[in-house]
Design an enzyme around this catalytic site. Structure first.
Site, PDB file in Angstrom:
ATOM      1  N   THR A   1     -11.361 -63.817  30.527  1.00  0.00           N
ATOM      2  CA  THR A   1     -12.344 -62.906  29.940  1.00  0.00           C
ATOM      3  C   THR A   1     -12.161 -61.501  30.501  1.00  0.00           C
ATOM      4  OG1 THR A   1     -14.011 -64.600  29.528  1.00  0.00           O
ATOM      5  CG2 THR A   1     -14.818 -62.365  29.781  1.00  0.00           C
TER       6      THR A   1
ATOM      7  N   PHE B   1      -6.971 -66.591  24.259  1.00  0.00           N
ATOM      8  CA  PHE B   1      -7.803 -66.668  23.050  1.00  0.00           C
ATOM      9  C   PHE B   1      -8.924 -65.644  23.052  1.00  0.00           C
ATOM     10  CE2 PHE B   1     -10.628 -69.088  25.775  1.00  0.00           C
ATOM     11  CZ  PHE B   1     -11.892 -69.024  25.177  1.00  0.00           C
ATOM     12  N   LYS B   2      -9.302 -65.181  24.240  1.00  0.00           N
ATOM     13  CA  LYS B   2     -10.451 -64.270  24.318  1.00  0.00           C
ATOM     14  C   LYS B   2     -10.172 -62.913  23.676  1.00  0.00           C
ATOM     15  CE  LYS B   2     -12.359 -67.016  27.893  1.00  0.00           C
ATOM     16  NZ  LYS B   2     -12.859 -67.278  29.194  1.00  0.00           N
ATOM     17  N   ASP B   3      -8.889 -62.600  23.484  1.00  0.00           N
ATOM     18  CA  ASP B   3      -8.554 -61.346  22.791  1.00  0.00           C
ATOM     19  C   ASP B   3      -9.118 -61.327  21.370  1.00  0.00           C
ATOM     20  OD1 ASP B   3      -7.031 -60.098  24.837  1.00  0.00           O
ATOM     21  OD2 ASP B   3      -5.290 -61.331  24.329  1.00  0.00           O
TER      22      ASP B   3
ATOM     23  N   LEU C   1     -12.657 -60.219  22.059  1.00  0.00           N
ATOM     24  CA  LEU C   1     -12.917 -59.027  22.873  1.00  0.00           C
ATOM     25  C   LEU C   1     -12.262 -57.759  22.352  1.00  0.00           C
ATOM     26  CD1 LEU C   1     -13.100 -60.832  26.274  1.00  0.00           C
ATOM     27  CD2 LEU C   1     -14.889 -59.415  25.283  1.00  0.00           C
TER      28      LEU C   1
END
Length: 533
Positions: free
Chosen positions: A161, A120-122, A125
């Protein structure tokens, strides 16, 4: 819709205010150790529901971000371009699709792992990497050599992350990225995703200890005036406001997806359930709700590292002490293996502000900053603090919490696999095998476990459970759960991008035991020096 005119930002601890969006993105963490927040939460335009309902993910992101970013800072066409480039790297046309996991129970899964690193951090980021690049290109126009503005990005990771940040910043000009991760405590695939990126501006540092130890080093570096004056530090952890901002979009997007599903009517209520570690992901949901998204509640799902669950169950006592052992427990869901949820500070600030009885907003702001500084100081010196009842009640109006144990996590992966067969699932769902059912990663399993408890109490409410990573990132936990299951074959859901990844050339720099944050500082300075030669 036009941009907001003058959204400004302040630090939760009071030392900085009146800052621009660019200031807070490039700084990441305030000089007083506080986190940046918008001075006010914007409300939605009157006709948002009809106007935004059929927008693409990118167009919806533009509308939401425009409420927080002034067009005098980033002109509309530039913001649209940054957003478009950020999500063009995603494998799914909807970017964050909604899957119906159990129609009878109104349980839906929001798949957030279709970006380049399968986590999900994509979502945040990819956007943050392009923002950094945009601001740097603008700052460095016409500058040469030593005059150029160079950014030193430093982050801590418990797995996801790091790779998402590296993929967002690899090869970008005028940026060096340093990722600290706890040695032996991230999954082999996660480690390979980070350490096989060999671009010269990427540096992976292994630390003996836990994710909290890595995060403490990062915070110490940001608090160091010497390094800050020479190296333009920038944060990519969820302490960076741009990360929260980017994540608000998928709460709105999934709400619109839900309203289009059969069985949903305009009087239906809905809840979001979020696997929570550092509190950034669910905080984005709280901003969405505070702006006017009609979510009935946000449910915090923790693993055995349950500081958030204990806060709600103890009536507002926030303490590091984890069942008598002030240490992080290693679980099947390592991204949530943390003692202190950094982003909770942002929520505490707003709760303190909203429950203050002072007449003027300026006074309430000042008091909120003072309260937050006091509480966080107590956390540092005494290992915990208690907030007033009004603050607890304010938080409970929006949140509930659930704790899902390690054994329950494995049991949930197994139960979901055996109960959700492909016939019940959205076609092309990313992680359903041909013969078996849907395969959850362990973090998403914590969310589904918590969702089912909430559904038992609220059977008529639609639940959207956030699925934060692809199961292939946590192969050993998934294997533990499903090894004996009929029809289970992990190779069916293994993305081609992961095949052979662990055998590729990799590069890491071990931080010597006992080096402390000062040792890391010297390491960072030496590596940046090499890059700039």
């Amino acid at each position: 819709m036009s941009h907001t005119l003058s959204q400004k930002y302040l630090s939760t601890r009071g030392a900085s205010y009146g800052l621009s969006f660019e200031d807070v993105v490039l700084k990441g963490l305030a000089s007083d150790g506080g986190l940046f927040i918008p001075e006010e939460i914007p409300s939605l335009p009157a006709n948002w529901e009809s106007e935004w309902r059929d927008l693409s993910f990118e167009d919806l992101a533009f509308e939401i971000m425009s409420l927080y970013v002034s067009s005098s800072e980033i002109p509309s066409e530039d913001l649209k371009d940054i957003i478009k480039r950020s999500y063009s790297t995603f494998r799914h046309p909807e970017r964050t699709p909604l899957v119906e996991l159990d129609a009878k129970k109104h349980l839906h899964l929001l798949e957030l792992f279709h970006g380049p690193t399968f986590a999900f951090k994509d979502v945040a980021l990819q956007f943050l990497g392009n923002l950094f690049e945009y601001f740097l290109i603008r700052k460095n126009e016409g500058k040469e050599g030593k005059d150029r503005h160079h950014l030193t990005v430093i982050g801590a990771t418990s797995g996801d992350t790091g790779s998402a940040a590296i993929y967002g910043l690899r090869g970008k000009k005028d940026v060096s990225i340093f990722i600290l991760f706890p040695d032996g405590r991230v999954s082999p695939i996660q480690q390979a995703q980070m350490t096989t990126v060999l671009d010269p501006n990427v540096h992976n540092l292994t630390v003996q200890g836990s994710f909290d130890d890595c995060q403490d080093i990062v915070k110490a570096l940001f608090a160091d005036p010497e390094l800050n004056s020479t190296h333009n530090l920038a944060a990519i952890n969820s302490i960076n406001w741009a990360r929260i901002l980017a994540q608000i979009t998928y709460y709105f997007y999934s709400y619109f997806s839900l309203t289009k599903t059969p069985g949903y009517n305009k009087d239906s209520k809905m809840r979001f359930v979020v696997p929570s570690g550092n509190f950034g992901d669910i905080l984005a949901g709280w901003f969405a709700k505070s702006m006017g998204l009609p979510a009935e509640r946000l449910v915090i799902a923790t693993n055995e590292n349950d500081i958030l669950d204990r806060f709600f169950r103890s009536g507002g006592h926030y303490t590091k002490d984890n069942s008598g052992a002030a240490a992080v427990k290693e679980t099947h869901s390592p991204a949530m293996d943390i003692l202190v949820s950094s982003n909770f500070e942002r929520l505490l600030w707003f709760m303190a502000f909203q429950t203050d009885s002072a007449a003027s907003a300026d006074e309430r702001r000042k008091h909120a900053c003072e309260n937050v500084s006091d509480w966080l100081n107590q956390l540092k010196t005494q290992g915990g603090f208690r907030v007033p009842q009004a603050v607890v009640d304010g938080a409970k109006a929006d949140f509930e919490s659930e704790r899902v144990s390690n054994d329950q996590t494995i049991a949930q992966i197994r139960a979901t696999y055996s109960s959700s067969f492909p016939a019940n699932l959205t076609p092309g769902s990313a992680t359903s095998s041909k013969t078996g059912g849907y395969i959850l990663d362990p973090h998403s399993a914590v969310g589904v476990g918590a969702s089912l408890r909430s559904i038992d109490r609220n059977p008529d409410i639609h639940h959207i459970s956030l699925s934060t990573a692809h199961p292939a990132k946590f192969a050993s936990s998934v294997d533990t759960a499903l090894r004996e299951a009929d029809g289970y074959d992990f190779s069916e859901v293994l993305p081609k991008e992961f095949v052979g990844l662990e055998q590729k050339e990799s590069r890491t720099t071990p931080v010597p035991a006992g080096a402390g944050w000062q040792g890391v500082r010297e390491l960072v300075k030496a590596e940046v020096e090499k890059e700039l030669q």
